[in-house]
Scaffold this active site. Sequence first.
Site, short mmCIF file in Angstrom:
data_model
loop_
_atom_site.label_atom_id
_atom_site.label_comp_id
_atom_site.label_asym_id
_atom_site.label_seq_id
_atom_site.Cartn_x
_atom_site.Cartn_y
_atom_site.Cartn_z
N GLU A 132 -15.21 -8.54 -6.04
CA GLU A 132 -15.40 -8.96 -4.65
C GLU A 132 -16.82 -8.59 -4.20
OE1 GLU A 132 -13.43 -10.84 -2.63
OE2 GLU A 132 -15.39 -10.72 -1.70
N LYS A 166 -20.64 -7.05 -11.14
CA LYS A 166 -20.44 -6.35 -9.86
C LYS A 166 -21.32 -5.10 -9.76
CE LYS A 166 -18.75 -4.82 -6.11
NZ LYS A 166 -18.64 -5.40 -4.81
N LYS A 181 -22.03 5.18 -4.49
CA LYS A 181 -21.04 5.41 -5.54
C LYS A 181 -21.31 4.51 -6.76
CE LYS A 181 -16.89 3.41 -4.85
NZ LYS A 181 -16.06 2.69 -5.75
N ASP A 208 0.87 -1.17 0.00
CA ASP A 208 0.00 0.00 0.00
C ASP A 208 0.91 1.23 0.00
OD1 ASP A 208 -3.21 0.33 1.07
OD2 ASP A 208 -1.95 2.11 1.03
N THR A 263 -14.04 -2.52 -7.55
CA THR A 263 -15.20 -2.32 -8.42
C THR A 263 -14.82 -1.34 -9.52
OG1 THR A 263 -16.62 -2.62 -6.52
CG2 THR A 263 -17.62 -1.60 -8.44
N ALA A 291 -36.83 -1.46 5.36
CA ALA A 291 -37.05 -0.02 5.15
C ALA A 291 -36.37 0.76 6.26
CB ALA A 291 -38.54 0.25 5.16
N GLY A 292 -36.01 1.99 5.98
CA GLY A 292 -35.38 2.81 7.01
C GLY A 292 -34.80 4.08 6.43
N CYS A 306 -19.98 1.88 -1.07
CA CYS A 306 -20.24 1.12 -2.31
C CYS A 306 -21.53 1.51 -3.01
CB CYS A 306 -20.24 -0.36 -1.99
SG CYS A 306 -18.71 -0.89 -1.21
#
Length: 434
Positions: free
Chosen positions: A151, A204, A263, A30, A121, A252-253, A260
């Site tokens: 993934e 995906k 976007k 990284d 993604t 629901a909420g 993810c």
Amino acid sequence: MKIGVIGTGYVGMVTAVGLADLGHNVIGTDKVTKKIEKASKGIVPIYEPGLGDLLKKNLKNGNLSFSPDLEETIRSSDVLFVCVNTPQRKDGSADMSFVEGVSRCIAENLNGYKLIVEKSTVPVRTSSWIKRTISLYKNKEYSFDVASNPEFLREGSALSDFLNPDRIVIGVESEKARNILLKIYKKYKEKIHITNIDTAELIKHASNSFLAMKISFINLISDLCEKTDADVEFVAKGMGLDSRIGKQFLKAGLGYGGSCFPKDVRALVKIGEDLGIGMKLLKEVDRINLARIDMFINKIKEALWILKNKKLAVLGLSFKPRTDDIRNAPSLNIIERLLEEESQLILYDPEAIENTKTYFPEKTKGIHYAESALEALTNANAALFITEWEEFKKLDLYKAKQLMSNPIIIDGRNIFEPDKVRKLGFEYYSVGRK
Ligand code: UGA
């Protein structure tokens, strides 16, 4: 076979640990060296149940190591899983500059055949761009393949999702790439779905957008329930009993958040529009989701009329339970709206307080942090439940009522049973039901 995992965010870290646990020899890298230093010591920078233990186990048995050196990781690996982030740009499209940067670096360090696997993604057709980039910049005549292996893990259950997948999608265009990936995932032979690369990439985005659509659909129905005597919990159950519909993702909420769904829905809209396809269906999914915040603010106003100087306990900050992630969490928009109304907010979350402090520092006017739900509720004019943490489900409501100034609950996730809460003497507002 040595596997390099580039990017150790959520997807990268789980992929690295998961592949190592399957018995492969994995090196993670990284550009944020701090992450690598921590990971090498067995410290996971994110809250993800079980990940720390499995990281330590695989560091100890030698299957897993970390290096801050991207070039060296590329040179020493046969297969490279690209797990860098693809953030949202202003126009909704995915920012692919990190993927491009990594592709160039792979090209410049090609020292033998390599298989490059897209794990992040990415928009459909990304593999063509990776191939073109590597071909443009590679300085030696080594061959390579690109494959897609999206993934599907969820935060909060990432490890078990990785280790017990519903399906493993593999998009390939050469026998060699296909065989390598079949070997990597040989444990899951029956679950492998092999396609071409464009198809795998699209699976995906299509899966995430479909799940987001299910959520917006039930939220739309919940608005209908509120105008009638229907109860959204029972409507969802009745729908879900049909195996063609399925009972999941019909809660629901306050709508979907996280790094993810918001976007990915917008990215798919942009991909479709760029290809000349009308994407109104998914635009509406996004609109319905954003409107959940207005719905919740209206409920608070219905209960309290004037919000200025009202003391409100904000319970739940993460975008969903079992994670400390606050990216695109409904809580953030709700807090911003309540600050505009000059309310006094006492925030509490079992895991996400530290992350929230980076967004709303402690000195922010109108913001206070509590160390427990009961502390947040003390002298509150209302309790706002925003994330359905188990801890809240088990809350001692009798005690809560004694501590609060006004026994009012506004439950954005239908955590409680209306009858039970009302029997305790609360005024209770929830979503899509009386
Ligand atoms: C999602 C997908 O579920 C994963 O399969 C995918 O791999 C991942 O995105 C990704 O692309 O990386 P995640 O964002 O971790 O996973 O969270 P989910 O559990 O899917 O929940 C997303 C949001 O929808 C949360 O805010 C949750 O509260 C909300 N939600 C979920 C509802 O409002 N109602 C539901 O019925 C289900």
